[in-house]
Design a protein around this motif. Sequence first.
Motif, PDB file in Angstrom:
ATOM      1  N   ARG A  70       0.916  -1.150   0.000  1.00  0.00           N
ATOM      2  CA  ARG A  70       0.000   0.000   0.000  1.00  0.00           C
ATOM      3  C   ARG A  70       0.951   1.194   0.000  1.00  0.00           C
ATOM      4  NH1 ARG A  70      -4.729  -2.575   0.580  1.00  0.00           N
ATOM      5  NH2 ARG A  70      -4.819  -4.357   1.995  1.00  0.00           N
ATOM      6  N   THR A 123      -8.728  -8.678  -5.694  1.00  0.00           N
ATOM      7  CA  THR A 123      -8.936  -8.431  -4.266  1.00  0.00           C
ATOM      8  C   THR A 123      -9.894  -9.478  -3.715  1.00  0.00           C
ATOM      9  OG1 THR A 123      -9.944  -7.001  -2.587  1.00  0.00           O
ATOM     10  CG2 THR A 123     -10.661  -6.620  -4.836  1.00  0.00           C
ATOM     11  N   ILE A 124      -9.562  -9.980  -2.538  1.00  0.00           N
ATOM     12  CA  ILE A 124     -10.444 -10.988  -1.933  1.00  0.00           C
ATOM     13  C   ILE A 124     -11.803 -10.379  -1.590  1.00  0.00           C
ATOM     14  CG2 ILE A 124      -8.547 -12.368  -1.014  1.00  0.00           C
ATOM     15  CD1 ILE A 124      -9.314 -11.233   1.800  1.00  0.00           C
ATOM     16  N   ASP A 125     -11.869  -9.043  -1.487  1.00  0.00           N
ATOM     17  CA  ASP A 125     -13.127  -8.395  -1.089  1.00  0.00           C
ATOM     18  C   ASP A 125     -14.199  -8.469  -2.185  1.00  0.00           C
ATOM     19  OD1 ASP A 125     -11.637  -7.750   1.100  1.00  0.00           O
ATOM     20  OD2 ASP A 125     -11.338  -5.649   0.561  1.00  0.00           O
ATOM     21  N   MET A 167     -12.910 -11.357   6.730  1.00  0.00           N
ATOM     22  CA  MET A 167     -12.379 -10.116   6.131  1.00  0.00           C
ATOM     23  C   MET A 167     -13.367  -9.543   5.120  1.00  0.00           C
ATOM     24  SD  MET A 167      -8.335 -10.460   5.341  1.00  0.00           S
ATOM     25  CE  MET A 167      -7.125  -9.894   6.515  1.00  0.00           C
ATOM     26  N   GLY A 168     -12.971  -8.480   4.463  1.00  0.00           N
ATOM     27  CA  GLY A 168     -13.813  -7.880   3.431  1.00  0.00           C
ATOM     28  C   GLY A 168     -13.826  -6.362   3.499  1.00  0.00           C
ATOM     29  N   ARG A 169     -13.095  -5.825   4.439  1.00  0.00           N
ATOM     30  CA  ARG A 169     -13.081  -4.367   4.673  1.00  0.00           C
ATOM     31  C   ARG A 169     -14.514  -3.871   4.857  1.00  0.00           C
ATOM     32  NH1 ARG A 169      -8.640  -1.090   3.794  1.00  0.00           N
ATOM     33  NH2 ARG A 169      -7.726  -2.636   2.473  1.00  0.00           N
ATOM     34  N   TYR A 245      -5.770 -13.351   8.063  1.00  0.00           N
ATOM     35  CA  TYR A 245      -5.007 -13.499   6.816  1.00  0.00           C
ATOM     36  C   TYR A 245      -5.029 -14.905   6.240  1.00  0.00           C
ATOM     37  CZ  TYR A 245      -3.462  -8.843   7.907  1.00  0.00           C
ATOM     38  OH  TYR A 245      -3.458  -7.505   8.173  1.00  0.00           O
TER      39      TYR A 245
HETATM   40  O1  F6P Z   1      -8.602  -5.406   0.795  1.00  0.00           O
HETATM   41  C1  F6P Z   1      -8.247  -6.713   1.091  1.00  0.00           C
HETATM   42  C2  F6P Z   1      -8.110  -6.901   2.568  1.00  0.00           C
HETATM   43  O2  F6P Z   1      -7.696  -8.216   2.814  1.00  0.00           O
HETATM   44  C3  F6P Z   1      -9.360  -6.578   3.404  1.00  0.00           C
HETATM   45  O3  F6P Z   1     -10.284  -7.620   3.403  1.00  0.00           O
HETATM   46  C4  F6P Z   1      -8.742  -6.286   4.730  1.00  0.00           C
HETATM   47  O4  F6P Z   1      -9.566  -5.449   5.507  1.00  0.00           O
HETATM   48  C5  F6P Z   1      -7.465  -5.590   4.364  1.00  0.00           C
HETATM   49  O5  F6P Z   1      -7.117  -6.037   3.088  1.00  0.00           O
HETATM   50  C6  F6P Z   1      -6.310  -5.841   5.292  1.00  0.00           C
HETATM   51  O6  F6P Z   1      -5.270  -5.023   4.895  1.00  0.00           O
HETATM   52  P1  F6P Z   1      -3.755  -5.212   5.318  1.00  0.00           P
HETATM   53  O7  F6P Z   1      -3.219  -6.360   4.537  1.00  0.00           O
HETATM   54  O8  F6P Z   1      -3.102  -3.923   4.898  1.00  0.00           O
HETATM   55  O9  F6P Z   1      -3.738  -5.478   6.762  1.00  0.00           O
END
Ligand code: F6P
Length: 293
Positions: A70, A123-125, A167-169, A245
Amino acid sequence: MNIGILASGGDGAGMNYCLYNIYKKLYKHNKIFLFNRGYFGLINNDVLDFNFNYIKKHKNDGGIMIKTSRCPEFETLEGQEKALENLAKNKIDVLIVMGGNGSLKGAKELVKENINIMFIPCTIDNDVLNSEYCIGFDTACYNCASFINQVNDTMKSFNRTCIYEAMGRKCPAIAITVGNMVDADYMYVSNNCSVESCIEALRKIKEKKDAPIVILRENLIDIKYLKKEIENKLNLDVRTCIVGYLQRGGKPTKLEKNYAKKFAEKCVKEIKNKKFNQSIIVKNGFFVSEKLN
Ligand code: F6P
């Protein structure tokens, strides 16, 4: 042509398989630049020297071999200028960006600067606008459901209720799909859900089921608070599991690989036709390209 590829944002299983299928079709007649760690690599001109055999060897691995990140620096004017300098220095004709919504935003900034872009939703979301599918989603659901089924065995032995956080934001796609896969008793997946309705659902089934399952989408409510409320109101023995994760890692499912290959094929086809600035998406079940704007 000089073709750049980068991955950005959260990784997903199947990205390596997609990369392999793109590379395989293009590397003989083009020069491929694999940027390390997404937009960071672009800003720092960090190019990996993987050869085809290396990419082939890792095609079925989880994660993404060219690494992702990121990159807040890319959101600054200075960062974008550095990226543009490096694209010019390497004479990149088209840049393939693999990622989610944040990466798409970055890609669109480059389009404004007249860089040719191809975007592949990963993206997994599963929440990239307009695409019915994003690479990583099927594997994430499979991993999450397998985990829950396994944990549920031991929950059953104790007659315990368990809340699983997926997960899924802000997107409920994983939680809902997994909820259906494991036949959850309550899916706490959006702001329309409530502690009260969750308790009500559990109250109805608590005498009939030995290990009720609650699926909670992340970023909605504190899992420990929900546990306490259920325990207090229903006198149930409740445990919590944040799946985390585990959902994102691991080898891609067969369906994932099929999708990843189709995304790659469509992307390569459009590049060969010089149809640039496209997002490759799934629409009504078909792999199509849509103008990036
Ligand atoms: O956007 C994908 C994702 O796995 C979301 O589901 C989750 O909230 C986020 O990334 C976690 O981000 P990071 O890997 O920066 O902790």
